[in-house]
Design a protein around this motif. Structure first.
Motif, PDB file in Angstrom:
ATOM      1  N   LYS A  13       0.818  -1.218   0.000  1.00  0.00           N
ATOM      2  CA  LYS A  13       0.000   0.000   0.000  1.00  0.00           C
ATOM      3  C   LYS A  13       0.852   1.269   0.000  1.00  0.00           C
ATOM      4  N   ASP A  32      -0.748   5.302   9.178  1.00  0.00           N
ATOM      5  CA  ASP A  32       0.217   4.972  10.244  1.00  0.00           C
ATOM      6  C   ASP A  32       1.102   6.174  10.575  1.00  0.00           C
ATOM      7  N   ARG A  56      -6.002   2.093  17.674  1.00  0.00           N
ATOM      8  CA  ARG A  56      -7.182   1.991  16.795  1.00  0.00           C
ATOM      9  C   ARG A  56      -8.034   3.257  16.845  1.00  0.00           C
ATOM     10  N   ARG A 116       5.263  -3.413  12.839  1.00  0.00           N
ATOM     11  CA  ARG A 116       4.144  -4.358  12.899  1.00  0.00           C
ATOM     12  C   ARG A 116       4.170  -5.127  14.210  1.00  0.00           C
TER      13      ARG A 116
HETATM   14  C1  S3P Z   1      -1.579  -3.247  11.350  1.00  0.00           C
HETATM   15  C2  S3P Z   1      -0.951  -2.850  10.201  1.00  0.00           C
HETATM   16  C3  S3P Z   1       0.115  -1.841  10.169  1.00  0.00           C
HETATM   17  C4  S3P Z   1      -0.028  -0.886  11.364  1.00  0.00           C
HETATM   18  C5  S3P Z   1      -0.120  -1.641  12.649  1.00  0.00           C
HETATM   19  C6  S3P Z   1      -1.299  -2.629  12.663  1.00  0.00           C
HETATM   20  C7  S3P Z   1      -2.629  -4.317  11.273  1.00  0.00           C
HETATM   21  O1  S3P Z   1       0.054  -1.101   8.950  1.00  0.00           O
HETATM   22  O2  S3P Z   1      -1.177  -0.099  11.209  1.00  0.00           O
HETATM   23  O3  S3P Z   1       1.076  -2.333  12.841  1.00  0.00           O
HETATM   24  O4  S3P Z   1      -3.427  -4.446  12.215  1.00  0.00           O
HETATM   25  O5  S3P Z   1      -2.679  -5.020  10.233  1.00  0.00           O
HETATM   26  P1  S3P Z   1       0.484  -1.712   7.504  1.00  0.00           P
HETATM   27  O6  S3P Z   1      -0.719  -2.407   6.952  1.00  0.00           O
HETATM   28  O7  S3P Z   1       0.862  -0.503   6.726  1.00  0.00           O
HETATM   29  O8  S3P Z   1       1.596  -2.635   7.751  1.00  0.00           O
END
Ligand code: S3P
Length: 166
Positions: A13, A32, A56, A116
């Protein structure tokens, strides 16, 4: 026009979003990064110090703020669609693209990652699989275009996106 990119961690993305925004001469945002900026901490620290629920909440607030943007490409975090309010918001948008990817590719692209924290609690392959099973129908429900990223060149990916935007 606003273009939202959704999909699992490591689907591409941010990478695709950045290049797309340059091609279209649009601004690029990443939820993020927006959360990190508003909270003043890295994703990893937010999860460790404030917990996932707080992350969240902030993620949802930042998504909501994108309402006011124009001519923007917005990459979202993989878990953004777990929240019903976020799903309703995205469903109302016309240009929501689901970048889909096999678990193997997600794994390869996230294994060195520091942002992550959800993958740092055990068998990350298993976690990716579980998250994907839980989230797939949500990605499908809110998106207007799905691109399976695994065997596509960057050229083909952009071709599909630009066709869709026309
Ligand atoms: C998450 C994805 C991450 C980030 C966090 C949680 C998730 O973003 O928001 O670590 O719950 O799948 P990316 O999708 O850009 O890795």
């Amino acid at each position: 026009m606003k273009i939202f990119l959704i999909g699992p961690m490591g689907s591409g993305k941010s990478t695709i979003g950045k290049v797309l925004s340059e091609r279209l001469e649009y601004d690029f945002y990443d939820t993020d990064k927006l959360v990190e900026k508003v909270v003043g901490k890295k994703i990893k620290e937010i999860f460790e110090q404030n917990g996932e629920q707080y992350f969240r909440l902030k993620e949802s607030e930042e998504l909501d703020k994108t309402r006011k943007l124009k001519n923007a490409v917005i990459a979202t975090g993989g878990g953004i669609i777990e929240n019903e309010k976020n799903r309703l918001f995205l469903k109302e948008e016309k240009k929501v693209i689901f970048l889909d990817s096999s678990i193997e590719r997600q794994y390869d692209r996230t294994k060195e990652s520091q942002k992550r924290p959800l993958l740092n609690n055990g068998d990350s392959m298993k976690i990716l699989k579980e998250l994907y099973q839980k989230r797939l129908s949500f990605y499908q429900e809110v998106s207007k275009l799905k691109i399976s990223m695994d065997n596509l060149t960057e050229g083909k990916i952009f071709e599909k996106i630009l066709d869709f935007l026309d």
